[in-house]
Design a protein around this motif. Structure first.
Motif: not given
Length: 376
Positions: A129-154
Protein backbone atom coordinates in the motif's frame (compact mmCIF):
# COMPACT_ATOMS: atom_id res chain seq x y z
CA UNK A 1 9.36 25.44 -11.55
CA UNK A 2 8.51 21.69 -11.20
CA UNK A 3 6.02 20.88 -8.44
CA UNK A 4 7.46 18.41 -5.90
CA UNK A 5 5.71 15.10 -5.26
CA UNK A 6 6.33 12.14 -2.97
CA UNK A 7 5.51 8.45 -2.90
CA UNK A 8 5.43 6.74 0.50
CA UNK A 9 5.10 2.99 1.06
CA UNK A 10 3.66 1.24 4.10
CA UNK A 11 7.11 -0.15 4.98
CA UNK A 12 8.39 3.39 5.58
CA UNK A 13 10.17 3.93 2.27
CA UNK A 14 9.73 7.38 0.72
CA UNK A 15 10.62 8.48 -2.83
CA UNK A 16 10.75 12.12 -3.89
CA UNK A 17 10.21 13.33 -7.45
CA UNK A 18 8.22 15.88 -9.37
CA UNK A 19 4.58 16.03 -10.36
CA UNK A 20 3.69 15.43 -14.02
CA UNK A 21 -0.07 15.26 -13.50
CA UNK A 22 -2.70 16.98 -11.41
CA UNK A 23 -2.13 18.25 -7.91
CA UNK A 24 -3.63 15.96 -5.31
CA UNK A 25 -3.19 12.94 -3.09
CA UNK A 26 -4.16 9.33 -3.75
CA UNK A 27 -3.64 6.00 -2.05
CA UNK A 28 -3.62 2.48 -3.43
CA UNK A 29 -1.64 -0.69 -3.98
CA UNK A 30 1.71 0.11 -5.62
CA UNK A 31 2.43 -2.31 -8.50
CA UNK A 32 4.61 -2.38 -11.62
CA UNK A 33 4.12 -3.10 -15.32
CA UNK A 34 7.01 -4.39 -17.46
CA UNK A 35 5.72 -3.21 -20.86
CA UNK A 36 7.90 -0.94 -23.00
CA UNK A 37 4.86 0.53 -24.77
CA UNK A 38 1.12 0.67 -24.21
CA UNK A 39 1.03 3.28 -21.44
CA UNK A 40 -2.24 4.73 -22.72
CA UNK A 41 -3.90 1.30 -22.68
CA UNK A 42 -2.58 0.81 -19.15
CA UNK A 43 -3.92 4.18 -18.01
CA UNK A 44 -7.41 3.35 -19.31
CA UNK A 45 -7.63 -0.31 -18.23
CA UNK A 46 -10.29 -0.56 -15.47
CA UNK A 47 -8.44 -3.56 -13.99
CA UNK A 48 -6.04 -1.05 -12.38
CA UNK A 49 -8.72 0.47 -10.17
CA UNK A 50 -7.29 1.05 -6.71
CA UNK A 51 -3.67 0.74 -7.83
CA UNK A 52 -0.72 3.09 -8.31
CA UNK A 53 1.09 1.79 -11.39
CA UNK A 54 4.86 1.98 -11.88
CA UNK A 55 6.25 1.66 -15.40
CA UNK A 56 9.56 -0.24 -15.47
CA UNK A 57 10.58 1.13 -18.87
CA UNK A 58 12.62 4.28 -18.11
CA UNK A 59 11.11 6.73 -20.61
CA UNK A 60 7.35 7.06 -20.97
CA UNK A 61 5.39 9.44 -23.19
CA UNK A 62 7.66 9.51 -26.24
CA UNK A 63 4.91 8.64 -28.72
CA UNK A 64 2.22 10.83 -27.18
CA UNK A 65 -1.45 9.95 -26.76
CA UNK A 66 -4.47 9.69 -29.05
CA UNK A 67 -8.22 9.11 -28.94
CA UNK A 68 -8.00 5.65 -30.53
CA UNK A 69 -5.87 3.54 -28.19
CA UNK A 70 -8.01 4.01 -25.10
CA UNK A 71 -9.45 0.90 -23.44
CA UNK A 72 -12.24 2.68 -21.56
CA UNK A 73 -13.91 6.08 -21.48
CA UNK A 74 -11.63 7.39 -18.70
CA UNK A 75 -8.64 6.23 -16.61
CA UNK A 76 -9.47 4.19 -13.51
CA UNK A 77 -6.10 3.75 -11.79
CA UNK A 78 -5.24 5.65 -8.63
CA UNK A 79 -1.86 7.05 -9.66
CA UNK A 80 1.00 6.76 -12.15
CA UNK A 81 4.79 6.52 -11.66
CA UNK A 82 7.53 6.87 -14.29
CA UNK A 83 11.31 7.31 -14.25
CA UNK A 84 11.32 9.96 -16.96
CA UNK A 85 8.44 11.70 -18.70
CA UNK A 86 9.39 12.52 -22.29
CA UNK A 87 8.87 16.20 -23.00
CA UNK A 88 8.89 15.52 -26.75
CA UNK A 89 6.56 13.10 -28.50
CA UNK A 90 6.70 11.87 -32.07
CA UNK A 91 4.18 9.60 -33.78
CA UNK A 92 1.94 10.14 -36.79
CA UNK A 93 -1.09 9.05 -34.72
CA UNK A 94 -0.34 11.31 -31.75
CA UNK A 95 -2.88 13.97 -30.79
CA UNK A 96 -1.23 15.32 -27.67
CA UNK A 97 1.34 14.80 -24.93
CA UNK A 98 1.18 12.57 -21.88
CA UNK A 99 1.37 15.33 -19.27
CA UNK A 100 -1.63 17.14 -20.72
CA UNK A 101 -3.55 13.85 -20.81
CA UNK A 102 -2.78 13.14 -17.15
CA UNK A 103 -3.91 16.62 -16.12
CA UNK A 104 -7.05 16.47 -18.26
CA UNK A 105 -8.13 13.34 -16.41
CA UNK A 106 -7.07 14.60 -12.97
CA UNK A 107 -4.48 11.87 -12.49
CA UNK A 108 -1.83 12.27 -9.82
CA UNK A 109 1.50 11.19 -11.33
CA UNK A 110 5.17 11.40 -10.40
CA UNK A 111 8.42 11.31 -12.38
CA UNK A 112 12.08 11.48 -11.45
CA UNK A 113 12.23 8.68 -8.88
CA UNK A 114 14.39 5.55 -9.09
CA UNK A 115 11.78 3.16 -10.49
CA UNK A 116 14.31 0.31 -10.65
CA UNK A 117 14.86 0.57 -6.89
CA UNK A 118 11.10 0.75 -6.34
CA UNK A 119 10.43 -2.33 -8.47
CA UNK A 120 13.20 -4.29 -6.73
CA UNK A 121 11.60 -3.45 -3.39
CA UNK A 122 8.17 -4.60 -4.59
CA UNK A 123 9.62 -7.83 -5.98
CA UNK A 124 11.41 -8.50 -2.68
CA UNK A 125 8.73 -7.41 -0.23
CA UNK A 126 5.60 -7.79 -2.37
CA UNK A 127 3.05 -5.27 -3.60
CA UNK A 128 2.50 -2.65 -0.91
CA UNK A 129 0.00 0.00 0.00
CA UNK A 130 1.20 3.49 -0.76
CA UNK A 131 0.32 7.17 -0.96
CA UNK A 132 1.24 9.50 -3.81
CA UNK A 133 0.93 13.19 -2.99
CA UNK A 134 1.76 16.68 -4.17
CA UNK A 135 -0.05 18.24 -1.19
CA UNK A 136 1.32 16.58 1.94
CA UNK A 137 5.12 16.27 1.72
CA UNK A 138 5.73 15.23 5.33
CA UNK A 139 7.32 11.77 5.32
CA UNK A 140 5.85 10.49 8.59
CA UNK A 141 2.38 11.70 7.71
CA UNK A 142 2.50 9.99 4.31
CA UNK A 143 3.76 6.72 5.78
CA UNK A 144 0.87 6.63 8.25
CA UNK A 145 -1.59 7.30 5.43
CA UNK A 146 -0.06 4.44 3.43
CA UNK A 147 -0.48 2.08 6.37
CA UNK A 148 -4.12 3.17 6.70
CA UNK A 149 -4.93 2.52 3.04
CA UNK A 150 -7.52 -0.30 2.79
CA UNK A 151 -5.72 -2.37 0.16
CA UNK A 152 -7.51 -4.73 -2.25
CA UNK A 153 -8.08 -7.98 -0.37
CA UNK A 154 -11.71 -8.57 0.58
CA UNK A 155 -13.01 -5.46 -1.21
CA UNK A 156 -15.52 -5.37 -4.05
CA UNK A 157 -14.13 -2.60 -6.26
CA UNK A 158 -15.71 -4.03 -9.41
CA UNK A 159 -18.85 -2.05 -8.55
CA UNK A 160 -16.81 1.13 -9.03
CA UNK A 161 -16.04 0.37 -12.69
CA UNK A 162 -18.89 -1.79 -13.99
CA UNK A 163 -21.56 -0.13 -16.20
CA UNK A 164 -24.87 0.92 -14.69
CA UNK A 165 -27.09 -0.58 -17.36
CA UNK A 166 -27.26 -3.00 -20.26
CA UNK A 167 -26.28 -1.69 -23.70
CA UNK A 168 -25.31 -2.89 -27.17
CA UNK A 169 -21.71 -2.57 -28.28
CA UNK A 170 -22.48 -1.95 -31.96
CA UNK A 171 -22.87 1.80 -31.53
CA UNK A 172 -19.19 2.04 -30.49
CA UNK A 173 -17.71 -0.10 -33.26
CA UNK A 174 -15.91 1.98 -35.86
CA UNK A 175 -14.16 1.34 -39.17
CA UNK A 176 -10.72 1.62 -37.59
CA UNK A 177 -11.58 -1.11 -35.09
CA UNK A 178 -12.58 -3.67 -37.70
CA UNK A 179 -9.55 -2.81 -39.81
CA UNK A 180 -7.09 -3.06 -36.92
CA UNK A 181 -8.41 -6.43 -35.77
CA UNK A 182 -7.99 -7.71 -39.31
CA UNK A 183 -11.52 -8.68 -40.27
CA UNK A 184 -14.01 -7.02 -42.56
CA UNK A 185 -16.56 -4.87 -40.80
CA UNK A 186 -19.54 -7.03 -39.99
CA UNK A 187 -23.25 -6.36 -39.89
CA UNK A 188 -23.34 -7.92 -36.41
CA UNK A 189 -26.11 -10.33 -37.39
CA UNK A 190 -24.40 -13.52 -36.23
CA UNK A 191 -24.30 -15.18 -32.82
CA UNK A 192 -25.35 -13.18 -29.79
CA UNK A 193 -22.56 -12.75 -27.20
CA UNK A 194 -23.48 -11.33 -23.80
CA UNK A 195 -20.50 -9.82 -22.00
CA UNK A 196 -20.61 -9.61 -18.22
CA UNK A 197 -18.70 -6.39 -17.65
CA UNK A 198 -16.62 -6.33 -14.46
CA UNK A 199 -14.38 -3.54 -15.83
CA UNK A 200 -13.93 -4.69 -19.40
CA UNK A 201 -11.29 -3.47 -21.83
CA UNK A 202 -12.94 -2.24 -25.01
CA UNK A 203 -10.78 -4.28 -27.38
CA UNK A 204 -12.55 -7.44 -26.18
CA UNK A 205 -16.05 -6.63 -27.51
CA UNK A 206 -14.35 -5.21 -30.60
CA UNK A 207 -13.01 -8.70 -31.30
CA UNK A 208 -16.43 -10.29 -30.86
CA UNK A 209 -18.16 -7.70 -33.07
CA UNK A 210 -15.51 -7.94 -35.77
CA UNK A 211 -16.37 -11.62 -36.17
CA UNK A 212 -19.97 -10.81 -37.05
CA UNK A 213 -21.44 -11.31 -33.59
CA UNK A 214 -24.12 -9.21 -31.96
CA UNK A 215 -22.66 -8.01 -28.66
CA UNK A 216 -24.63 -6.99 -25.58
CA UNK A 217 -22.86 -5.72 -22.48
CA UNK A 218 -24.46 -6.21 -19.07
CA UNK A 219 -23.30 -5.08 -15.61
CA UNK A 220 -21.29 -7.69 -13.76
CA UNK A 221 -24.00 -8.07 -11.11
CA UNK A 222 -26.68 -9.10 -13.63
CA UNK A 223 -28.54 -12.28 -12.61
CA UNK A 224 -28.59 -15.51 -14.60
CA UNK A 225 -32.33 -15.12 -15.27
CA UNK A 226 -31.81 -11.63 -16.69
CA UNK A 227 -29.06 -12.93 -18.95
CA UNK A 228 -31.20 -15.86 -20.13
CA UNK A 229 -33.90 -13.40 -21.18
CA UNK A 230 -31.39 -11.89 -23.64
CA UNK A 231 -31.15 -15.32 -25.34
CA UNK A 232 -27.38 -15.39 -25.76
CA UNK A 233 -25.49 -17.95 -27.80
CA UNK A 234 -22.56 -17.50 -25.42
CA UNK A 235 -21.54 -15.54 -22.32
CA UNK A 236 -18.21 -13.77 -21.85
CA UNK A 237 -16.74 -13.00 -18.40
CA UNK A 238 -14.57 -9.90 -18.54
CA UNK A 239 -11.43 -8.73 -16.84
CA UNK A 240 -11.73 -6.39 -13.89
CA UNK A 241 -10.01 -5.11 -10.76
CA UNK A 242 -9.27 -6.51 -7.36
CA UNK A 243 -10.12 -9.58 -5.35
CA UNK A 244 -12.51 -12.05 -7.04
CA UNK A 245 -13.66 -13.80 -3.85
CA UNK A 246 -16.02 -11.05 -2.55
CA UNK A 247 -17.98 -11.06 -5.84
CA UNK A 248 -20.47 -13.68 -4.68
CA UNK A 249 -23.18 -12.31 -6.97
CA UNK A 250 -20.95 -13.16 -9.95
CA UNK A 251 -20.09 -16.63 -8.60
CA UNK A 252 -23.81 -17.41 -8.31
CA UNK A 253 -24.71 -16.14 -11.79
CA UNK A 254 -21.88 -18.04 -13.46
CA UNK A 255 -22.66 -21.20 -11.52
CA UNK A 256 -26.25 -21.09 -12.80
CA UNK A 257 -25.20 -20.42 -16.41
CA UNK A 258 -22.69 -23.27 -16.72
CA UNK A 259 -24.28 -25.86 -18.97
CA UNK A 260 -26.76 -23.39 -20.49
CA UNK A 261 -24.44 -21.69 -22.98
CA UNK A 262 -20.71 -21.63 -23.80
CA UNK A 263 -18.72 -19.45 -21.37
CA UNK A 264 -15.36 -17.76 -21.92
CA UNK A 265 -13.53 -15.86 -19.17
CA UNK A 266 -10.47 -13.62 -19.29
CA UNK A 267 -8.35 -12.65 -16.28
CA UNK A 268 -10.84 -11.82 -13.48
CA UNK A 269 -13.45 -13.70 -15.53
CA UNK A 270 -11.22 -16.79 -15.47
CA UNK A 271 -10.93 -16.51 -11.68
CA UNK A 272 -14.69 -16.06 -11.28
CA UNK A 273 -15.39 -19.12 -13.44
CA UNK A 274 -13.02 -21.16 -11.27
CA UNK A 275 -14.62 -19.88 -8.06
CA UNK A 276 -18.08 -20.66 -9.40
CA UNK A 277 -16.96 -24.27 -9.93
CA UNK A 278 -15.65 -24.58 -6.38
CA UNK A 279 -11.99 -23.53 -6.62
CA UNK A 280 -10.21 -20.93 -4.49
CA UNK A 281 -7.98 -17.98 -5.34
CA UNK A 282 -5.00 -16.40 -3.62
CA UNK A 283 -3.09 -13.12 -3.80
CA UNK A 284 0.20 -13.19 -5.68
CA UNK A 285 3.26 -11.62 -4.09
CA UNK A 286 3.58 -8.87 -6.70
CA UNK A 287 1.34 -9.99 -9.57
CA UNK A 288 1.88 -10.33 -13.31
CA UNK A 289 1.63 -7.13 -15.34
CA UNK A 290 3.19 -6.70 -18.76
CA UNK A 291 3.10 -7.71 -22.42
CA UNK A 292 5.92 -10.25 -22.21
CA UNK A 293 4.59 -13.06 -20.01
CA UNK A 294 5.29 -16.63 -21.28
CA UNK A 295 2.48 -19.18 -21.03
CA UNK A 296 2.63 -22.91 -21.86
CA UNK A 297 -0.41 -24.42 -23.59
CA UNK A 298 -0.68 -27.96 -22.22
CA UNK A 299 -3.03 -29.04 -25.02
CA UNK A 300 -0.71 -28.12 -27.91
CA UNK A 301 2.74 -27.98 -26.33
CA UNK A 302 3.22 -24.43 -27.62
CA UNK A 303 4.47 -21.39 -25.72
CA UNK A 304 2.60 -18.10 -26.06
CA UNK A 305 3.91 -14.65 -25.18
CA UNK A 306 0.97 -12.98 -23.50
CA UNK A 307 -0.32 -9.74 -22.04
CA UNK A 308 -1.19 -10.05 -18.34
CA UNK A 309 -2.57 -7.85 -15.59
CA UNK A 310 -3.58 -9.59 -12.38
CA UNK A 311 -2.66 -9.71 -8.72
CA UNK A 312 -4.67 -12.82 -7.81
CA UNK A 313 -4.54 -16.37 -9.20
CA UNK A 314 -6.44 -19.65 -9.03
CA UNK A 315 -5.16 -22.07 -6.40
CA UNK A 316 -4.37 -25.29 -8.24
CA UNK A 317 -4.72 -27.52 -5.18
CA UNK A 318 -8.32 -26.38 -4.78
CA UNK A 319 -9.45 -27.15 -8.34
CA UNK A 320 -12.54 -29.40 -8.38
CA UNK A 321 -12.68 -32.52 -10.53
CA UNK A 322 -14.84 -30.73 -13.11
CA UNK A 323 -11.97 -28.38 -14.05
CA UNK A 324 -8.69 -29.23 -15.74
CA UNK A 325 -5.63 -27.02 -16.18
CA UNK A 326 -4.98 -26.05 -19.83
CA UNK A 327 -2.28 -23.38 -19.49
CA UNK A 328 0.58 -22.56 -17.11
CA UNK A 329 2.56 -19.40 -16.48
CA UNK A 330 6.19 -20.29 -17.17
CA UNK A 331 7.56 -17.65 -14.80
CA UNK A 332 6.07 -19.15 -11.64
CA UNK A 333 4.07 -22.24 -12.75
CA UNK A 334 0.74 -20.75 -11.65
CA UNK A 335 -2.50 -21.75 -13.35
CA UNK A 336 -2.97 -19.68 -16.51
CA UNK A 337 -6.00 -21.45 -17.98
CA UNK A 338 -8.74 -23.95 -17.14
CA UNK A 339 -11.65 -25.63 -18.89
CA UNK A 340 -14.72 -27.50 -17.74
CA UNK A 341 -14.61 -31.24 -18.39
CA UNK A 342 -18.35 -31.61 -19.10
CA UNK A 343 -19.44 -28.27 -20.56
CA UNK A 344 -18.17 -25.59 -22.97
CA UNK A 345 -16.69 -23.27 -20.37
CA UNK A 346 -13.07 -22.13 -20.24
CA UNK A 347 -10.95 -19.25 -19.05
CA UNK A 348 -7.41 -17.89 -19.25
CA UNK A 349 -5.38 -15.78 -16.84
CA UNK A 350 -4.18 -13.38 -19.53
CA UNK A 351 -5.42 -11.02 -22.27
CA UNK A 352 -5.72 -12.54 -25.77
CA UNK A 353 -7.20 -9.31 -27.14
CA UNK A 354 -3.64 -7.90 -27.19
CA UNK A 355 -4.21 -4.25 -26.41
CA UNK A 356 -1.41 -3.56 -26.28
CA UNK A 357 0.65 -6.69 -26.70
CA UNK A 358 1.38 -9.79 -28.79
CA UNK A 359 -1.18 -11.62 -30.93
CA UNK A 360 -0.18 -15.18 -30.00
CA UNK A 361 -3.47 -15.88 -28.19
CA UNK A 362 -6.05 -14.73 -30.75
CA UNK A 363 -6.96 -18.38 -31.32
CA UNK A 364 -8.94 -18.31 -28.08
CA UNK A 365 -11.52 -16.01 -29.67
CA UNK A 366 -11.79 -18.46 -32.57
CA UNK A 367 -12.24 -21.35 -30.13
CA UNK A 368 -15.09 -19.54 -28.42
CA UNK A 369 -16.58 -18.60 -31.79
CA UNK A 370 -16.71 -22.28 -32.77
CA UNK A 371 -18.55 -23.09 -29.56
CA UNK A 372 -21.24 -20.43 -29.94
CA UNK A 373 -23.48 -22.62 -32.11
CA UNK A 374 -22.54 -25.96 -30.61
CA UNK A 375 -24.24 -27.92 -27.80
CA UNK A 376 -22.90 -26.95 -24.39
Amino acid sequence: MPQPAKLALEDGTVYQGESIGSAGEVDGEVVFNTAMTGYQEILTDPSYRGQIVTMTYPEIGNYGVNSIDIEHDAPSLAGFIVREDSRIYSNYRAEGDLQSYLKKHNLVAIAGIDTRALVRRIRTEGAMRGVLSTLDLDNESLIQKAKASPGLVGRDIVREVMPNQTHAWDSRLDDWTALEIGDARSDNSGAHVVCMDFGMKWNIPRHFASRGNRVTIVPGNTSADEIRKLEPHGVFLSNGPGDPEPLEYAHQTIRELIGDVPIFGICLGHQLLSLACGAKTFKLKFGHRGVNQPVFDLTTGKVEITTQNHGFAVEEESLPDCLEVTHRNLNDDTVAGVRHRQHNAFGVQYHPEAASGPHDSHYLFERFQEQLNQPV
